[in-house]
Motif scaffolding. Structure first.
Motif, short mmCIF file in Angstrom:
data_model
loop_
_atom_site.label_atom_id
_atom_site.label_comp_id
_atom_site.label_asym_id
_atom_site.label_seq_id
_atom_site.Cartn_x
_atom_site.Cartn_y
_atom_site.Cartn_z
N UNK A 186 -21.54 0.65 31.48
CA UNK A 186 -20.46 -0.24 31.90
C UNK A 186 -19.47 0.51 32.80
N UNK A 187 -19.06 1.71 32.39
CA UNK A 187 -18.13 2.50 33.20
C UNK A 187 -18.77 2.91 34.52
N UNK A 188 -20.04 3.25 34.48
CA UNK A 188 -20.76 3.62 35.70
C UNK A 188 -20.71 2.47 36.70
N UNK A 189 -21.02 1.27 36.25
CA UNK A 189 -21.00 0.11 37.14
C UNK A 189 -19.58 -0.15 37.63
N UNK A 190 -18.60 -0.03 36.76
CA UNK A 190 -17.21 -0.25 37.15
C UNK A 190 -16.79 0.71 38.26
N UNK A 191 -17.15 1.97 38.12
CA UNK A 191 -16.79 2.95 39.15
C UNK A 191 -17.50 2.64 40.46
N UNK A 192 -18.75 2.23 40.38
CA UNK A 192 -19.48 1.84 41.61
C UNK A 192 -18.78 0.68 42.30
N UNK B 257 -24.37 -8.00 34.48
CA UNK B 257 -23.55 -6.83 34.13
C UNK B 257 -22.34 -6.72 35.06
N UNK B 258 -22.58 -6.97 36.34
CA UNK B 258 -21.49 -6.87 37.32
C UNK B 258 -20.44 -7.94 37.06
N UNK C 146 -9.42 3.43 29.63
CA UNK C 146 -9.46 2.01 29.27
C UNK C 146 -10.89 1.51 29.08
N UNK C 147 -11.77 1.89 29.98
CA UNK C 147 -13.16 1.41 29.91
C UNK C 147 -13.92 2.01 28.73
N UNK C 148 -13.61 3.25 28.39
CA UNK C 148 -14.34 3.96 27.34
C UNK C 148 -13.58 3.98 26.01
#
Length: 153
Positions: free
Chosen positions: A6-12, A41-42, A82-84
């Protein structure tokens, strides 16, 4: 420490949106294509980033998602905190009854301090610091956008 998908996608998403010319609106579908992640997911990720004030959305035919000024200025450490927030490093953090050594355990405290040191190291890095228009330019072309002017310089 490993970040969640989730955090990976958010950063992308944040890096893609930050690398586009200011004011560019993108649909969630185009964002999904640009970051190489499933649409479902996005959609969840964009909703979370909107609730954090990092993205804004505009409804309607010409609508879409846009990166806010606070999104561009956000620190990487605060975004990841926040995301994690609910992510356990070890299983015993999530379920304290799973470990027979739980009583008086010092491991969880040590890991919490290590996690905070990780975030603190990223507090001085903003999303704007990470944006690379040249990198995003190639993605912009693949999703049918005109790349930033110096994307291929």
């Amino acid at each position: 420490m490993k970040l969640t998908a989730f955090s990976d996608i958010a950063l992308r998403v944040l890096l893609l949106m930050g690398g586009l010319p200011g004011g560019t609106l993108l649909s969630t579908q185009r964002i999904a294509e640009g970051v190489g992640a499933p649409y479902h997911h996005v959609t969840k990720t964009v909703a979370k980033l909107r609730s954090m004030g990092l993205l804004a959305s505009q409804r309607g035919r010409a609508g879409g998602v846009i990166l806010t000024e606070s999104g561009l200025a956000a620190s990487l450490g605060s975004v990841l905190r926040e995301l994690e927030a609910n992510t356990a490093i070890v299983e015993c953090e999530a379920d304290e009854t799973s470990c027979p050594l739980n009583h008086g355990c010092k491991l969880r405290g040590a890991l919490a301090r290590a996690r905070e040191a990780f975030y603190r190291e990223l507090d001085g890095v903003t999303i704007a610091d990470l944006v690379n228009e040249r990198q995003v330019g190639r993605v912009a072309v693949t999703i049918g956008l005109v790349p930033p002017s110096d994307a291929f310089a």
